[in-house]
Each structure stands twice: as structure tokens, then as C-alpha cells.
Write a protein that holds these residues in place. Structure first.
Motif, mmCIF file in Angstrom:
data_model
loop_
_atom_site.group_PDB
_atom_site.id
_atom_site.type_symbol
_atom_site.label_atom_id
_atom_site.label_comp_id
_atom_site.label_asym_id
_atom_site.label_seq_id
_atom_site.Cartn_x
_atom_site.Cartn_y
_atom_site.Cartn_z
ATOM 1 N N TYR A 61 0.837 -1.206 0.000
ATOM 2 C CA TYR A 61 0.000 0.000 0.000
ATOM 3 C C TYR A 61 0.872 1.257 0.000
ATOM 4 O O TYR A 61 0.637 2.188 -0.740
ATOM 5 N N SER A 62 1.917 1.261 0.839
ATOM 6 C CA SER A 62 2.677 2.508 0.991
ATOM 7 C C SER A 62 4.175 2.277 1.014
ATOM 8 O O SER A 62 4.653 1.162 1.236
ATOM 9 N N LEU A 63 4.880 3.390 0.833
ATOM 10 C CA LEU A 63 6.336 3.355 0.857
ATOM 11 C C LEU A 63 6.852 2.930 2.233
ATOM 12 O O LEU A 63 7.822 2.173 2.334
ATOM 13 N N SER A 64 6.180 3.392 3.286
ATOM 14 C CA SER A 64 6.680 3.032 4.619
ATOM 15 C C SER A 64 6.534 1.532 4.864
ATOM 16 O O SER A 64 7.380 0.920 5.520
ATOM 17 N N ASP A 65 5.482 0.920 4.316
ATOM 18 C CA ASP A 65 5.347 -0.545 4.420
ATOM 19 C C ASP A 65 6.492 -1.224 3.677
ATOM 20 O O ASP A 65 7.108 -2.172 4.165
ATOM 21 N N LEU A 66 6.766 -0.717 2.475
ATOM 22 C CA LEU A 66 7.810 -1.320 1.631
ATOM 23 C C LEU A 66 9.181 -1.292 2.308
ATOM 24 O O LEU A 66 9.946 -2.252 2.242
ATOM 25 N N LYS A 67 9.445 -0.169 2.987
ATOM 26 C CA LYS A 67 10.777 0.007 3.590
ATOM 27 C C LYS A 67 11.083 -1.028 4.669
ATOM 28 O O LYS A 67 12.243 -1.239 5.012
ATOM 29 N N LYS A 68 10.041 -1.669 5.197
ATOM 30 C CA LYS A 68 10.287 -2.732 6.189
ATOM 31 C C LYS A 68 10.974 -3.922 5.538
ATOM 32 O O LYS A 68 11.662 -4.694 6.182
ATOM 33 N N ASP A 69 10.760 -4.092 4.250
ATOM 34 C CA ASP A 69 11.237 -5.307 3.574
ATOM 35 C C ASP A 69 12.387 -5.092 2.592
ATOM 36 O O ASP A 69 13.127 -6.019 2.309
ATOM 37 N N CYS A 70 12.512 -3.888 2.014
ATOM 38 C CA CYS A 70 13.626 -3.731 1.056
ATOM 39 C C CYS A 70 14.340 -2.408 1.104
ATOM 40 O O CYS A 70 13.842 -1.428 1.644
ATOM 41 N N GLU A 71 15.545 -2.452 0.513
ATOM 42 C CA GLU A 71 16.389 -1.253 0.425
ATOM 43 C C GLU A 71 15.936 -0.461 -0.793
ATOM 44 O O GLU A 71 15.738 -1.037 -1.861
ATOM 45 N N ILE A 72 15.791 0.860 -0.618
ATOM 46 C CA ILE A 72 15.431 1.650 -1.795
ATOM 47 C C ILE A 72 16.598 2.565 -2.190
ATOM 48 O O ILE A 72 17.493 2.812 -1.391
ATOM 49 N N ASN A 73 16.576 3.030 -3.435
ATOM 50 C CA ASN A 73 17.630 3.933 -3.902
ATOM 51 C C ASN A 73 17.007 5.092 -4.694
ATOM 52 O O ASN A 73 15.795 5.145 -4.877
ATOM 53 N N ASN A 74 17.858 6.009 -5.188
ATOM 54 C CA ASN A 74 17.345 7.216 -5.859
ATOM 55 C C ASN A 74 16.540 6.908 -7.109
ATOM 56 O O ASN A 74 15.522 7.540 -7.371
ATOM 57 N N THR A 75 17.031 5.935 -7.897
ATOM 58 C CA THR A 75 16.312 5.603 -9.136
ATOM 59 C C THR A 75 14.915 5.096 -8.793
ATOM 60 O O THR A 75 13.932 5.468 -9.420
ATOM 61 N N PHE A 76 14.856 4.248 -7.776
ATOM 62 C CA PHE A 76 13.544 3.751 -7.330
ATOM 63 C C PHE A 76 12.649 4.930 -6.988
ATOM 64 O O PHE A 76 11.498 4.984 -7.404
ATOM 65 N N PHE A 77 13.189 5.868 -6.228
ATOM 66 C CA PHE A 77 12.377 6.966 -5.725
ATOM 67 C C PHE A 77 11.801 7.813 -6.864
ATOM 68 O O PHE A 77 10.643 8.208 -6.845
ATOM 69 N N LYS A 78 12.640 8.056 -7.879
ATOM 70 C CA LYS A 78 12.185 8.821 -9.050
ATOM 71 C C LYS A 78 11.026 8.116 -9.740
ATOM 72 O O LYS A 78 10.013 8.721 -10.067
ATOM 73 N N LEU A 79 11.194 6.814 -9.972
ATOM 74 C CA LEU A 79 10.161 6.036 -10.666
ATOM 75 C C LEU A 79 8.906 5.940 -9.811
ATOM 76 O O LEU A 79 7.786 6.041 -10.309
ATOM 77 N N PHE A 80 9.103 5.744 -8.521
ATOM 78 C CA PHE A 80 7.977 5.634 -7.593
ATOM 79 C C PHE A 80 7.126 6.910 -7.636
ATOM 80 O O PHE A 80 5.907 6.857 -7.743
ATOM 81 N N LYS A 81 7.813 8.069 -7.566
ATOM 82 C CA LYS A 81 7.084 9.352 -7.531
ATOM 83 C C LYS A 81 6.271 9.555 -8.808
ATOM 84 O O LYS A 81 5.174 10.077 -8.792
#
Ligand code: TXA
Ligand code: MG
Length: 311
Positions: A61-81
Motif C-alpha cells: 500500500y505505501s512506501l513506509s510498508d515497503l521500507k520494512k522489507d527492502c532497500e530503496i535507492n534514488n532511481t527507485f524513488f524517481k520512478l515511484f514518484k
């Protein structure tokens, strides 16, 4: 509205009991189970007859849920937004502390994740405290379902519950982007590759080069209607169902069109539905017109090429 809310409640009850149910997404219907539960996830593999070495996509559902399980990076963040929630999946590094069942990832330290935009499924995901693993809700290698009826056609009464969310708007699976190491598109899908390239210029999509991360869903034996399919056809033989991109004035009984005015998004939305319809009518062969290899046409061509290769 009320009906939807009570169905979401039912769906949640099943998921909490480690059952496997079908959920609607904007791409295709998914066969969903609690991604933290080995028991629940093993039911997905069994029902789908899916080889254990083919990992699943986990839905959040949300980014905060995702962060419990995986490492994120800048490219991810750009695509996510830009694209989320929506028809795009990301392969990321799994955190060591994650509770994701090892079955989901085939014991690897990478995980595919996505944020579906379908409103019912978002409501459902918001109300539970675990993410949901969900491959497409079809028996392995067959066509992905885009409606409740399609899911029934695949599993009959073997499935305890289907959350009915109407027909999937995109009609093709999500685009998968690997974000471990050099970013790379692993599977074409609902988000057009050109819009991804615009945002992340370093990203490469080259299926001809050997890719490090194996995506079994990109194997030949996949997306099969179960009958031979002839591509780039200009006309059909008497015993073939003929799939047209655009409606014609004189439609013979063997003709099936994908869009009123060759709109490629409409073509994508109607493709799997039409393949199922043709099979149900008892045709033994399909011919399909050439589809322009631009925009979402790339993903459509990817799927019909695979469909044509395994009769
Ligand atoms: O639109 C979609 O993505 C749909 C809906 C239900 O969300 N799901 C879907 O799942 O298409 P599935 O399992 O049919 O296809 C997922 C693909 C498979 O080809 C699998 O091999 C690949 O994603 N995959 C899963 N985890 C992976 C990982 N860690 N690394 C690389 N590929 C992965
Ligand atoms: Mg699939």
C-alpha cells in the motif's frame, strides 16, 4: 459501495487465515496471499502449478510498508514518484530483517514489488498489516485473467474467494524494472518503456543480451492461448479466428476487433479478453494483424510473440 466494503472485509478474513484469494489490479487479476506466511504462499504455488524457482511479486500500500522489507535507492524513488501507484514493478534488495517468506523470493536476496492502483485492492492493502504476494491469477503458462469470470475459468471452485473489481483497465501485466546494479527493464508492460527512458536515461532494455536476473515469466512457454497463433496476418484462412486492431465496416463472423479506432491502449486492454473469447467459441487457430511496435504496442507484441511460439 457497501457491497464492496463487505467484500473487502471477507477478502481480508481469508487472507488473515492464510488462504489464497483472487484480487483485482489495474493490470490483471492476482492470486493473492500473505507474503509473510510460508503456509499462505505455498498455496499460491500449488494452485497455480507454478515452479518453486519462479519468484512472486509482492504488493504494497505505501512506501513506509515497503521500507520494512527492502532497500530503496534514488532511481527507485524517481520512478515511484512518477508512476506509483500504477502498473510498474521493481526488483530491489531484500532487507535481512524482512519477514517475507523465502518461498516468495526463491530464497534469493532480491524481491519484486509493486503498488497496484486499483481502488478496491488499495483499500484492502491499507487495512492489513502484511504485504500480499500475487502472481497473475492463471494456471502457469496460460493467459492472465482480466475479470472475475476469467479467474473462475482458470480455477473453478478450487479458489475460495474472488474480489470482483470489474475488468482490469490496463489488461497487460506490469512493467518490471531491475534496480539492483545498473537499472534494466526485465519485462515490458503497462508503463511504456519510452516514458521510463525519459526519466532514467541510463536504463537499458535489451532482451537479446543475457540478463543476470532470470525472469521465468519471460520464457517462451508463457501467455499461451493453447492454440496456434499466426502473427502479422493480412487476411485469415476459413478456419482461423481473425483478430483485427481496428473495427471494420463489414465484419465477418470470424472477425474480432480489439479497438474501435486502433487505439493501442484499448488494444492492450482487450487482447487477453479476446483470446479467451476465441478459445471459448471453439476455434482451433488464430490469425492476428500486425500491431505497431510503438508505445504500449511494444508490450503487446512481446506477449503475442510468446503466445505464438507455444501452441
Ligand atoms: O501486473 C502484474 O505484475 C501482475 C499483477 C497481479 O500484479 N502480476 C504478475 O505476476 O504478472 P507474475 O508472477 O505472473 O509475473 C511476475 C514476474 C515473473 O516472471 C517472475 O519471474 C518475475 O516477475 N519476478 C518475480 N520476482 C523477481 C525477482 N526477484 N527478480 C526478477 N524477476 C522476478
Ligand atoms: Mg503471470
Amino acid at each position: 459501495m457497501k457491497k464492496n466494503d463487505s467484500n473487502i472485509k471477507k477478502a481480508i478474513k481469508y487472507l488473515k487465515n492464510n488462504e489464497c484469494i483472487a484480487i483485482p489490479t489495474e493490470t490483471v487479476y492476482g492470486l493473492a496471499a500473505n507474503a509473510y506466511s510460508h503456509k499462505a504462499v505455498s498455496r499460491i504455488f500449488k494452485l497455480k502449478k507454478r515452479p518453486k524457482n519462479n519468484p512472486l511479486i509482492v504488493h504494497y500500500y505505501s512506501l513506509s510498508d515497503l521500507k520494512k522489507d527492502c532497500e530503496i535507492n534514488n532511481t527507485f524513488f524517481k520512478l515511484f514518484k512518477k508512476f506509483c501507484p500504477g502498473p510498474i514493478s521493481f526488483v530491489l534488495k531484500l532487507k535481512k530483517t524482512s519477514k517475507i517468506s523465502k518461498l516468495v523470493t526463491n530464497n534469493s536476496n532480491s524481491i519484486a514489488v509493486r503498488f497496484p492502483s486499483h481502488q478496491l485492492t488499495r483499500k484492502l492493502l491499507k487495512k492489513i498489516n502484511f504485504p500480499v504476494a500475487a502472481p497473475s491469477a492463471n494456471i502457469s503458462t496460460s493467459i492472465s485473467p482480466v475479470s472475475k469470470q476469467d479467474v473462475i475459468d482458470e480455477f473453478g471452485d478450487k479458489l475460495k474467494f474472488i474480489l470482483d473489481g470489474g475488468t482490469s483497465k490496463v489488461g497487460l501485466e506490469s512493467t518490471i524494472v531491475n534496480l539492483i546494479g545498473k537499472p534494466q527493464i526485465l519485462r515490458l508492460g503497462g508503463i511504456e518503456s519510452k516514458t521510463i527512458y525519459k526519466l532514467i536515461s541510463s536504463i537499458k532494455h535489451d532482451f537479446k543480451k543475457k540478463i543476470k536476473v532470470k525472469v521465468p515469466g519471460t520464457n517462451k512457454l508463457h501467455y499461451s492461448p493453447g492454440i496456434p497463433m499466426r502473427l502479422n496476418a493480412k487476411k485469415n484462412f476459413y478456419d482461423e479466428a481473425f483478430i483485427l486492431i481496428k473495427k471494420r465496416k463489414n465484419l465477418s463472423k470470424n472477425y474480432f476487433y480489439l479497438s474501435k479506432k486502433s487505439n493501442l491502449k484499448e488494444v492492450a486492454k482487450n487482447l487477453y479478453k479476446t483470446l479467451r473469447k476465441i478459445k471459448k467459441k471453439g476455434y482451433k487457430k488464430i490469425a492476428i494483424e500486425r500491431i505497431p511496435n510503438i508505445n504500449i504496442g511494444e508490450a503487446i507484441n512481446d506477449r503475442i510473440l510468446r503466445a505464438s511460439k507455444n501452441e
